[in-house]
Design an enzyme around this catalytic site. Structure first.
Site, PDB file in Angstrom:
ATOM      1  CG  PHE A 123      50.847  38.835  45.767  1.00  0.00           C
ATOM      2  CD1 PHE A 123      50.899  37.799  44.848  1.00  0.00           C
ATOM      3  CD2 PHE A 123      50.224  38.606  46.986  1.00  0.00           C
ATOM      4  CE1 PHE A 123      50.342  36.554  45.135  1.00  0.00           C
ATOM      5  CE2 PHE A 123      49.664  37.386  47.280  1.00  0.00           C
ATOM      6  CZ  PHE A 123      49.718  36.347  46.357  1.00  0.00           C
ATOM      7  CE1 TYR A 124      44.177  45.287  46.525  1.00  0.00           C
ATOM      8  CE2 TYR A 124      45.094  46.836  44.939  1.00  0.00           C
ATOM      9  CZ  TYR A 124      44.035  46.393  45.704  1.00  0.00           C
ATOM     10  OH  TYR A 124      42.819  47.030  45.651  1.00  0.00           O
ATOM     11  CB  ALA A 125      47.586  44.169  40.638  1.00  0.00           C
TER      12      ALA A 125
END
Length: 340
Positions: A156-158
């Site tokens: 999700f960070y990416a």
């Protein structure tokens, strides 16, 4: 020139603000100084920025607010009127995004929207912002190029950082706001984040504790020294983004646009195995690590490798600090800062 640097208490933001002050720019730092990791190191960074300002005579102001608060952001822009913005604040950490995705919504999506709106309404001449090599996700074609599609993030960070790139493009298109996104590749060096491998490994090796070596040390990373990152950030900020006259809507290039928008990798262009990175730490410490060999973690990619030719072509700079040299500098700083 007055430049707003968000995340100025953070690793990359601190080094960027420091370099700008040293070259004579006025800097407005902006950071909430949260407790994602030990705030002590963040406060120490802020103290150094104040000292540099006094020594050089460069104007420095610090705003301790949350970028997710639109009123706080707008007030900072109204009060200080920055000519340019270097947006380096974010909720970082690949693995933490598996545990607390909502933190990434606030810090990486809501906060970035507030920055875009403030830049639009206050006529900022250039917004430069941090993206990440993690956007390459499931791509295995090496080296990673800004001209590649990045539609398959693995965490999700990416996904939030890819969203930042798309959000920036919409503002570049709608409001002609010049934006430059910078995809950083595994940044390391003095004053680094305590949650990153170099910091964790150094601390555990000195304490005689085992270090977790994921993927049995076989994966590679394009480790990029902090000074090289900062040089790329500042040069990119100084070269205001312009439309690409050769951009074609029937064959769109993801790295540029007919709007004033562009993306650059900032990486060392020299991937190193994790096992070799650990050896560099052992050599600098003069102490062997106790290794706990583990499988690849969920969300991790096996390899990263930056094609930095676009950065070199556009701003005349290519990162080049060897890992052994960069790690040794970090160890020197670590021993000084922690008195070990």
């Amino acid at each position: 020139m007055k430049i707003l640097v968000t995340g100025s208490a953070g690793f990359i933001g601190f080094h960027t603000a420091k370099r700008l002050l040293e070259r004579g720019d006025s800097v407005v730092g902006f950071d909430v100084v949260n407790d994602y990791y030990d705030p002590t190191i963040k406060e120490a960074r802020l103290t150094i920025l104040e000292e540099i300002s006094r020594r050089t005579g460069s104007e420095y102001v610090f705003v301790r607010e949350d970028l997710a608060d639109p009123q706080a952001v707008n007030t900072a822009f109204e009060t200080h009127r920055p000519a340019r913005v270097v947006h380096l604040a974010a909720q970082a950490g690949v693995r933490y995004s598996l545990e607390n995705p909502l933190a990434y919504v606030q810090s990486n999506l809501v906060a970035f929207t507030n920055i875009l709106e403030a830049c639009r309404h206050h006529r900022v001449e250039h917004l430069t912002y941090a993206s990440t090599s993690s956007v390459y996700g499931a791509n295995t074609g090496m080296p990673f190029s800004e001209h590649d599609s990045v539609d398959h993030p693995l965490q999700f960070y990416a996904a939030t950082k890819k969203a930042n790139e798309l959000m920036a493009h919409s503002y570049s298109h709608l409001y002609r706001l010049p934006t430059t996104g910078l995809r950083f590749f595994t940044v390391y060096g003095p004053w680094g984040r305590p949650d990153m491998a170099l910091f964790l490994f150094t601390k555990k090796i000195l304490a005689g504790e085992p270090i977790p070596v994921f993927n049995h040390g076989h994966h590679t990373r394009d480790f990029t020294y902090i000074d090289d990152i900062v040089e790329g950030v500042i040069r990119a900020s100084d070269a205001i983004a312009t439309p690409n006259p050769d951009w074609r809507s029937d064959n769109p290039d993801p790295a540029t646009s007919n709007a004033p928008y562009r993306l650059f990798n900032i990486g060392n262009n020299d991937p190193v195995k994790l096992s070799a990175y650990i050896e560099a730490i052992e050599d600098a410490l003069g102490k062997e690590a106790i290794k706990e060999l583990l499988p690849l973690q969920p969300g991790d990619v096996p390899d990263t490798y930056a094609d930095s030719s676009e950065l070199e072509k556009t701003v005349g700079y290519k990162p080049a600090t060897p890992v052994k040299q960069g790690v040794a500098r970090f160890i020197d700083w670590y021993r000084f800062f922690y008195k070990v």
